[in-house]
Design a protein around this motif. Structure first.
Motif, PDB file in Angstrom:
ATOM      1  N   SER A 168       3.324  10.069 -13.697  1.00 51.85           N
ATOM      2  CA  SER A 168       2.686  10.842 -12.619  1.00 51.85           C
ATOM      3  C   SER A 168       2.982  10.161 -11.295  1.00 51.85           C
ATOM      4  O   SER A 168       3.413   9.006 -11.251  1.00 51.85           O
ATOM      5  CB  SER A 168       1.169  10.881 -12.828  1.00 51.85           C
ATOM      6  N   ASP A 169       2.726  10.884 -10.202  1.00 49.92           N
ATOM      7  CA  ASP A 169       2.747  10.213  -8.916  1.00 49.92           C
ATOM      8  C   ASP A 169       1.381   9.528  -8.763  1.00 49.92           C
ATOM      9  O   ASP A 169       0.472   9.692  -9.593  1.00 49.92           O
ATOM     10  CB  ASP A 169       3.029  11.228  -7.792  1.00 49.92           C
ATOM     11  N   PHE A 170       1.225   8.818  -7.691  1.00 52.05           N
ATOM     12  CA  PHE A 170       0.052   7.972  -7.442  1.00 52.05           C
ATOM     13  C   PHE A 170      -1.246   8.790  -7.547  1.00 52.05           C
ATOM     14  O   PHE A 170      -1.498   9.642  -6.708  1.00 52.05           O
ATOM     15  CB  PHE A 170       0.181   7.401  -6.020  1.00 52.05           C
TER      16      PHE A 170
ATOM     17  N   LYS B 187      12.554  11.979  -8.593  1.00 55.92           N
ATOM     18  CA  LYS B 187      11.283  12.457  -8.039  1.00 55.92           C
ATOM     19  C   LYS B 187      11.548  13.353  -6.845  1.00 55.92           C
ATOM     20  O   LYS B 187      12.673  13.365  -6.330  1.00 55.92           O
ATOM     21  CB  LYS B 187      10.395  11.270  -7.659  1.00 55.92           C
ATOM     22  N   HIS B 188      10.498  14.135  -6.439  1.00 57.08           N
ATOM     23  CA  HIS B 188       9.223  14.351  -7.114  1.00 57.08           C
ATOM     24  C   HIS B 188       9.316  15.699  -7.791  1.00 57.08           C
ATOM     25  O   HIS B 188       9.507  16.712  -7.102  1.00 57.08           O
ATOM     26  CB  HIS B 188       8.106  14.348  -6.097  1.00 57.08           C
ATOM     27  N   PHE B 189       9.190  15.709  -9.085  1.00 50.90           N
ATOM     28  CA  PHE B 189       9.467  16.929  -9.851  1.00 50.90           C
ATOM     29  C   PHE B 189       8.232  17.801  -9.921  1.00 50.90           C
ATOM     30  O   PHE B 189       7.254  17.410 -10.569  1.00 50.90           O
ATOM     31  CB  PHE B 189       9.956  16.514 -11.257  1.00 50.90           C
TER      32      PHE B 189
ATOM     33  N   VAL C  78       0.840  -1.205   0.000  1.00 50.26           N
ATOM     34  CA  VAL C  78       0.000   0.000   0.000  1.00 50.26           C
ATOM     35  C   VAL C  78       0.874   1.253   0.000  1.00 50.26           C
ATOM     36  O   VAL C  78       1.626   1.487   0.943  1.00 50.26           O
ATOM     37  CB  VAL C  78      -0.931   0.010   1.227  1.00 50.26           C
ATOM     38  N   THR C  79       0.805   2.030  -1.090  1.00 48.95           N
ATOM     39  CA  THR C  79       1.528   3.308  -1.119  1.00 48.95           C
ATOM     40  C   THR C  79       0.596   4.426  -1.562  1.00 48.95           C
ATOM     41  O   THR C  79       1.041   5.488  -1.956  1.00 48.95           O
ATOM     42  CB  THR C  79       2.730   3.245  -2.093  1.00 48.95           C
ATOM     43  N   GLY C  80      -0.697   4.157  -1.503  1.00 47.62           N
ATOM     44  CA  GLY C  80      -1.669   5.190  -1.870  1.00 47.62           C
ATOM     45  C   GLY C  80      -3.067   4.642  -1.602  1.00 47.62           C
ATOM     46  O   GLY C  80      -3.233   3.460  -1.271  1.00 47.62           O
TER      47      GLY C  80
ATOM     48  N   MET D 168       8.851  -0.473  -8.487  1.00 51.49           N
ATOM     49  CA  MET D 168       8.679  -0.548  -7.032  1.00 51.49           C
ATOM     50  C   MET D 168       9.469   0.594  -6.385  1.00 51.49           C
ATOM     51  O   MET D 168      10.438   1.085  -6.961  1.00 51.49           O
ATOM     52  CB  MET D 168       9.158  -1.897  -6.487  1.00 51.49           C
ATOM     53  N   ASP D 169       9.041   0.966  -5.204  1.00 51.82           N
ATOM     54  CA  ASP D 169       9.758   1.992  -4.430  1.00 51.82           C
ATOM     55  C   ASP D 169      10.942   1.368  -3.712  1.00 51.82           C
ATOM     56  O   ASP D 169      10.872   1.055  -2.531  1.00 51.82           O
ATOM     57  CB  ASP D 169       8.817   2.639  -3.416  1.00 51.82           C
ATOM     58  N   VAL D 170      12.018   1.149  -4.448  1.00 49.92           N
ATOM     59  CA  VAL D 170      13.256   0.661  -3.829  1.00 49.92           C
ATOM     60  C   VAL D 170      14.035   1.904  -3.440  1.00 49.92           C
ATOM     61  O   VAL D 170      14.853   2.416  -4.207  1.00 49.92           O
ATOM     62  CB  VAL D 170      14.042  -0.238  -4.804  1.00 49.92           C
TER      63      VAL D 170
HETATM   64  C1  GLC Z   1       3.475   7.534  -3.502  1.00 51.89           C
HETATM   65  C2  GLC Z   1       4.662   8.465  -3.436  1.00 51.89           C
HETATM   66  C3  GLC Z   1       5.714   8.194  -4.480  1.00 51.89           C
HETATM   67  C4  GLC Z   1       5.753   6.710  -4.783  1.00 51.89           C
HETATM   68  C5  GLC Z   1       4.434   6.352  -5.442  1.00 51.89           C
HETATM   69  C6  GLC Z   1       4.355   4.860  -5.782  1.00 51.89           C
HETATM   70  O1  GLC Z   1       2.298   8.261  -3.291  1.00 51.89           O
HETATM   71  O2  GLC Z   1       4.386   9.867  -3.454  1.00 51.89           O
HETATM   72  O3  GLC Z   1       6.955   8.674  -3.958  1.00 51.89           O
HETATM   73  O4  GLC Z   1       6.830   6.424  -5.672  1.00 51.89           O
HETATM   74  O5  GLC Z   1       3.316   6.710  -4.642  1.00 51.89           O
HETATM   75  O6  GLC Z   1       4.353   4.091  -4.633  1.00 51.89           O
END
Ligand code: GLC
Length: 753
Positions: free
Chosen positions: A276-278, A198-200, A49-51, A100-102
Motif C-alpha cells: 500500500s502507499d503510506f 507506483k502509484h497504481f 518524513v514522507t507521511g 526508501m524513496d530513491v
Molecule cells: C508517500 C508517497 C509514496 C512514497 C511513500 C513512502 O506518501 O505517496 O510515493 O513512496 O509515501 O514514503
C-alpha cells in the motif's frame, strides 16, 4: 541464526528458482499465523518524513516477528543493527527488506523525474537509476519506491514533478530503463535493488489537480492514455507495485480487486507483491469503506500484500480470519509473495548482503557519480527562448545573479530527494564561480523573497529546504538588486518555485511566477541590460508574460546535486542544451487539462484560428499551449527534409520504413530529439490527432546531415477499442516527424486488410 535456520531446515537456500518453493514451503510450515501476518507489516522509522502517521514499538514488533520490512532508515550501520535484531532475536530469523524513496538518486542527486524525462535519453535514465541503486544499496537499502509512472496532464498537481510527463509511450520507455537500472539482471548483485512501480493506478488524474482527490475516467481512457507505463514496468519484471491513494471507479485502489488482481495479475501476469502507499489501507476508512478491520480485509482480498504504516493487517487480520472474513489461503498467498521477494534478493542466503560497512566511503557521492549527474542535469534543461542568440554568454565581464533561487543549496536537488546531503550541493552562484574562476566577475543580490506571503513561503520550504526569507522590505531588496545590476554586463535572474512547491501535497491553482519575483523581473528588464531567466520549477508554469518580455529563458527544473555546475556549463556554452518538454506548458490555468494527444472533436477549430463561433475554442484565449509537448531550443538549428515512405501502402505483418534527413544548419554541434507521431484518421472509436510512437536523439556536427529512419509495424497502430480489445484497424494513417509535437513534416499511408 540464518545459517542455523537453513541447516535445520535441511535445505541450502540456493539461489536456483527451483529451490525457492521448497524453501518457502518449509519456512511457512514453521510459521505461526501471527508470524505470517507479521511479514505483511511495513512500519516507518519516522526520521525521514514522507507521511503524517508514525509507527511505534518497532524493535518489539521485530523481535516478535511482526515486521516484514522497514523504510526511511538511513545508514548501513543502523540497518545492519536492525537486521541483526530480526535475525538473532526473532524466533525464525526471517530477514527484513529495507525500503526508501530513491526517486532520482540517493546522495548523488539527478534531475527530478520530470526534468530527467526531458533528456529523452534512455541510457541516461538507466544510468541514473543504476547509480541510485549502487549508492542506496551501499547504505543498506534493498528496495526503492520507484519508478513513479503516473501520467499527468494537470500541472496544478504537485507530483507532476515526480512523473515522466503526459505521454504514455515515453513514460513506458522510461519505466523499462529505470527498472533495468535498479534491478540489474536478476537482483543477485549487492548493488541491485528491488524496484516498485507506483502509484497504481491513475494517481496523476485527480479532479482539479488537487492531490489525493477523486479520479474518475472511462476504461477506454485508462487503457489508451494512462496504463501503458504501469504495464511496461510489469513486463520489465518489476519486483513490487505500490497501490495509489485515489479511488478508481468508486473503489479506492487499495481495495480494488479489479485493479490489483484482475488487471495487474490476471491480465498482465504480475508475480511480485503489492504494497500500500503510506497508510493507504487505513485511509479507506475516510474513503467511507468501513472500519479498520473491514478495509484491511477488503485490501487483502483485493490483492494487497503489504501494509505500509496503517497497522491494519497486524491489528485485525487474525480476527478477520477467525471470523471467516479472510481465508488462511489468502494470507498465505500474500506472505509467500513477500518471502519470494526476499529470496530473490538473496536475503535468506545472506541477510547482510547489503550491509558492507566499507561500501559507503567508496561508492556513495563519488566524483564519478557526480560527473555523470552533472552531464545528465545539463541534458535535462530546456531552452524555451533565446532571442537574438543572447545565450550562450561570453566568459568575460561582470554577471549579476539575482533571485531567491540564486543562493540556496538545499533547494538544488528538488523534491523527493530524501537521502540528500542538503548542505553539500553548490548554489547557483557557488557553482558559477567555481566553473568560471576569474574569467567572469560574478556578483549576487537576492532581489526578492520567494513570494510576498510569508506563510505561503513557509509551506513551500518544508523539510529543510529553506530559502532564508529576508526580513528586509521588497523595496530594499529590489534597490540592492538594481544597484548590483548597474555594474553588470548581463543579468541572470534565478527565479521560480522552491523545491517543495511541487512534490506530494503541493498542488497549486496559480502557476504564474510569484508576485515579488515577477516585479523583480520587470524592474531588471527596465535597466535595459540583457536579462536571462534561469527558471527553477517542478511543473509547467504559465509564462506568457515572460515569453513576451524576457529575451532568454532556460528551464532548469531542479537539476539535482550538480545542477549549479550544469547551469554554468549551459549558460556559458560548454554544453549545448538539448532538452525537450514532456509536459505541455499552457498559456493560463484555464486551459488545463491541455495536452498534445487530444481528440479532434466534432467541431475542431481550423488551423491558425483562435476563435470561431460554434467551434471548440475560448472567447478569451486560443487553444494552443505556450510551449508544446516535445519543444525545446538549441544553440544551433535543425532542418528536416520531407518524409520518405518505403511504400504508401502497408499490409498487416509488414513493416513500413519512414525516413527524414535531419541537418544541423547552425554553427555548433548539437543533439536533436527526432520525434515520430502517428494519427489513425478513422477508427471504430475516436482517435487522438497524434500520438508519439518513436524518437531518436541524434548528435549532429555543425553542417552535418543524417538520415533518420523509423520502422512502423501494426503493433504500433494498436489501441483499445470500445470493447477494450487491443487491436489495429485498416485505413489511412498520417505519419509526422519533427523536433516537437507542433512543427512536423507529414505523410500519409494506408494499412490494408
Ligand atoms: C508517500 C508517497 C509514496 C512514497 C511513500 C513512502 O506518501 O505517496 O510515493 O513512496 O509515501 O514514503
Amino acid at each position: 541464526m540464518c545459517l542455523l535456520l537453513c541447516t535445520c531446515l535441511g535445505i541450502q537456500a540456493q539461489h536456483k528458482s527451483g529451490d525457492m518453493d521448497r524453501f518457502i514451503d518449509d519456512l511457512m510450515s514453521r510459521m505461526t499465523l501471527e508470524e505470517k501476518i507479521g511479514q505483511l507489516n511495513l512500519p516507518v522509522t519516522g526520521e525521514i518524513v514522507t507521511g503524517q502517521a508514525q509507527s511505534s514499538d518497532i524493535a518489539g514488533k521485530i523481535t516478535r516477528g511482526e515486521v516484514g520490512g522497514l523504510f526511511n532508515l538511513k545508514g548501513v550501520g543502523r540497518i545492519r543493527d536492525v537486521q541483526k535484531l530480526a535475525i538473532e532475536k526473532s524466533r525464525l530469523g526471517i530477514p527484513l527488506i529495507f525500503g526508501m524513496d530513491v526517486i532520482h538518486g540517493y546522495e548523488t542527486i539527478f534531475p527530478i523525474p520530470l526534468g530527467m524525462s526531458c533528456t529523452w535519453d534512455m541510457k541516461a535514465v538507466e544510468e541514473s537509476a543504476r547509480i541510485g541503486a549502487t549508492e542506496a544499496s551501499a547504505d543498506g537499502i534493498s528496495w526503492t519506491f520507484s519508478p513513479m509512472l503516473d501520467i499527468s496532464r494537470d500541472p496544478r498537481w504537485g507530483r507532476v514533478s515526480e512523473g515522466n510527463g503526459e505521454d504514455p509511450y515515453l513514460a513506458a520507455e522510461i519505466a523499462r530503463a529505470m527498472i533495468r537500472g535498479y534491478q540489474g539482471t536478476d537482483m543477485s548483485g549487492n548493488d541491485e535493488i528491488m524496484a516498485c512501480m507506483k502509484h497504481f493506478a491513475l494517481y496523476g488524474a485527480p479532479d482539479a489537480g488537487r492531490d489525493y482527490n477523486t479520479v474518475d475516467m472511462s476504461r477506454n481512457r485508462m487503457f489508451n492514455e494512462y496504463m501503458l507505463p504501469y504495464q511496461a514496468a510489469v513486463e520489465a519484471g518489476v519486483g513490487s507495485v505500490m497501490a495509489s491513494f485515489n479511488e478508481i471507479d468508486g473503489l479506492p485502489a487499495s481495495g480494488n480487486k479489479w485493479l490489483l488482481t484482475d488487471v495487474l495479475r490476471t491480465q498482465w501476469g504480475f508475480d511480485g507483491f503489492v504494497v500500500s502507499d503510506f497508510t493507504g489501507i487505513s485511509e479507506m476508512v475516510d474513503h467511507g469503506m468501513g472500519d479498520l478491520q473491514t478495509v484491511s480485509a477488503l485490501a487483502l482480498n483485493a490483492g494487497m500484500d503489504m501494509d505500509m504504516v496503517s497497522n491494519g493487517f497486524l491489528g485485525t487480520l487474525k480476527q478477520s480470519i477467525e471470523e471467516g472474513k479472510v481465508s488462511v489461503e489468502t494470507l498465505d498467498q500474500a506472505c509467500r509473495r513477500i518471502l519470494e521477494a526476499k529470496y530473490k534478493l538473496g536475503l535468506f542466503e545472506d541477510p547482510y548482503k547489503y550491509c558492507d560497512l566499507t561500501r559507503p566511503a567508496r561508492q556513495i557521492f563519488t566524483p564519478e557519480h557526480r560527473q555523470v549527474a552533472r552531464r545528465i542535469a545539463s541534458e535535462s534543461f530546456v531552452l524555451l527562448k533565446n532571442k537574438d542568440n543572447l545565450l550562450p554568454l561570453q566568459k568575460k565581464g561582470t554577471v549579476t545573479v539575482v533571485g531567491p533561487l540564486a543562493n540556496t543549496r538545499s533547494n538544488m536537488p528538488g523534491t523527493w530527494s530524501v537521502a540528500a546531503r542538503l548542505d553539500d550541493y553548490p548554489s547557483v552562484i557557488e557553482g558559477m564561480k567555481e566553473v568560471l574562476g576569474n574569467q567572469v566577475n560574478v556578483v549576487y543580490a537576492k532581489g526578492s523573497n520567494l513570494i510576498s506571503d510569508a506563510a505561503y513561503e513557509q509551506r513551500a520550504t518544508m523539510f529543510g529546504r529553506s530559502l532564508h526569507r529576508d526580513n528586509r522590505s521588497n523595496e530594499e531588496l529590489l534597490r540592492e538588486a538594481l544597484v548590483t545590476a548597474a555594474q553588470a554586463d548581463v543579468i541572470v535572474a534565478a527565479l521560480g518555485e522552491s523545491s517543495e512547491m511541487t512534490g506530494e501535497s503541493s498542488s497549486r491553482t496559480h502557476l504564474d511566477l510569484p508576485d515579488v519575483q515577477r516585479h523583480l523581473l520587470e524592474e531588471l528588464l527596465k535597466t535595459g541590460k540583457p536579462v536571462v531567466l534561469v527558471l527553477f520549477t517542478g511543473r509547467p508554469l504559465t509564462l506568457t508574460w515572460e515569453e513576451e518580455h524576457v529575451p532568454a529563458i532556460l528551464n532548469v527544473w531542479f537539476g539535482g546535486s550538480e545542477a549549479a555546475y550544469a547551469i554554468a556549463d549551459v549558460l556559458f556554452g560548454d554544453v549545448n542544451p538539448s532538452g525537450k518538454l514532456t509536459a505541455t506548458f499552457p498559456k493560463n490555468v484555464g486551459q488545463i487539462p491541455l495536452y498534445y494527444n487530444h481528440k479532434n472533436t466534432g467541431r475542431p477549430l481550423e488551423e491558425g484560428k483562435w476563435f470561431e463561433k460554434f467551434r471548440t475554442s475560448y472567447l478569451d484565449v486560443d487553444n494552443d499551449p505556450l510551449y508544446p509537448f516535445g519543444y525545446g531550443l538549441s544553440y544551433t538549428s535543425f532542418d528536416y527534409s520531407d518524409i520518405r515512405l518505403s511504400s504508401p501502402v502497408m499490409s498487416p505483418g509488414d513493416d513500413l520504413q519512414v525516413t527524414v534527413t535531419v541537418t544541423n544548419t547552425g554553427k555548433r554541434d548539437g543533439a536533436e530529439v527526432v520525434q515520430l507521431y502517428l494519427r489513425d484518421l478513422v477508427g471504430s472509436i475516436t482517435r487522438p490527432v497524434k500520438e508519439l510512437k518513436g524518437f531518436d536523439k541524434v548528435v549532429l556536427q555543425a553542417g552535418e546531415s543524417r538520415e533518420v529512419t523509423f520502422r512502423i509495424n501494426t503493433e504500433m497502430l494498436k489501441f483499445y477499442n470500445y470493447d477494450l480489445e487491443f487491436v489495429y484497424e485498416p485505413g489511412e494513417f498520417d505519419v509526422m516527424i519533427g523536433g516537437n509535437s507542433r512543427d512536423l513534416k507529414k505523410a500519409r499511408f494506408t494499412l490494408t486488410h
